[in-house]
Design an enzyme around this catalytic site. Sequence first.
Site: not given
Length: 471
Positions: A7-9, A98, A246
């Site tokens: 994941s992550c943003t 990321e 996103r």
Amino acid sequence: MNDHFSSCTSILVGKNASTDHSILIGRNEDAKAAWPKRMVVHAHGSLSREFVSKDTGLKLELPANSARYTATPEWTDKEGLFEEDGINEYDVAMSATESAYSNDLVLGFDPLVKSGLNEEAMITVVLPFIKTAREGVKRLGQLIEQYGTGETNGVLFADNNEAWYFESGGGHYWVAQRIPDDSYAVVANQLAIQEIDFDDPDNFMFQPNIRDFVAAHNLNPDPDGFNFRHIFGTANRSDAIYSTPRVWYGHQMFNPHQCADEMPESQDLPFIVKPEHQLSLLDVQSYLGSHFQGTPFDPLAVGKDPRKGKYRPVSLAKTQESHILQMNRPSGINIHWLAMGVTAESTYVPFFNGITDVLSPYKRGKLPSQDSSAYWTFKNAGVLVDAQMHDFLPQLEEVQHQLNQAFIRAIAKVDQEAPTIQNMAKRQHYLTEQSKSLASLALKKYRQLTAQLLTQLTDYSPLNFDTDEKL
């Protein structure tokens, strides 16, 4: 493979794209809904010369005289450190990583390396040994060239002059692009960098043999140019549901007119964008805490629109911590902003660069939940809000507003007072105590909120009954 590879943003903002000419790099660290984080300050020279990864077994001899740096490691080092983010004593910031994905064609010719350098170790073996963002890109690139990596990742770097985004593709190849001063970038679990200009060393860095590798194996799908995303990345249905929305939402927040025609599932969204207005720290916080507000896709929206929750939001229940590393601040005092737990339900607390210690609750975090942990203080409040979201969210947001305003006032005072303290040890002590005071205020407010919500929640029991007072 560790659960972190999921994941992550991320967001990066150039100095002329922000309201106060700060350089901002930030990321949500997403892995598990209950997996505590801590914050530490490593003193200058405190690292051992030998590093052994508990994740991959990689052994490295580190340089001497490691710099002081902040970091947010896991509550346990059983699977590795995962220090994730920090600022060192030379005012260099780094956030890693990321998570992204390379396509099968690339991995067929350059497989991932199980014993290589992964997310778990990147902060620890890079950040303490660099004095500029460019040095960070170079050191990380050389390590991946030499030892390989078992993951496809993006890594954020910044100093007081510029921000860089680094991406690995395959086991050994990588590129990096400087974020233009007047622009920003948002990234969400896909390789993001597009066209590489190999004749522009001011704005691009890369593995020296990457062009030969691509040519030798006929990897470039485009007749012209060198689009790293096209060559090394993926563009499948999973990306369209999980990742690109996103990025689309970030563009809708900061470029609502210029990007009005973009679609959430587009696989061609630009990496670099000039915002329609200067971005503030609060804008960056809002993006990292966002969940498609104002669109039919918001999972918290009222109603039964079938599009609700269709896409993976930026702010997620599985966020362990979120950070914004604010560099090039006008006062010269940079800030490591840290929000423990779910970004939308937490608060970014400022830790001034130069501190030598953090408040004790920020050093703690275990399973199961413990009252003395900062991570669990923020998580507990969020869990109670989740129980009655539409009734309790306004109370949480009011606490967030109060803390934001208190932090802004306190930082203005620190910006005035700290530069007048000439003795370095005294200045470090001052910054440490100010950071502890603000961290303490955040915990106090959230504990009060938790007590208030718990009291209110007692009357939501399904065993309630409206009694006829005449009985």
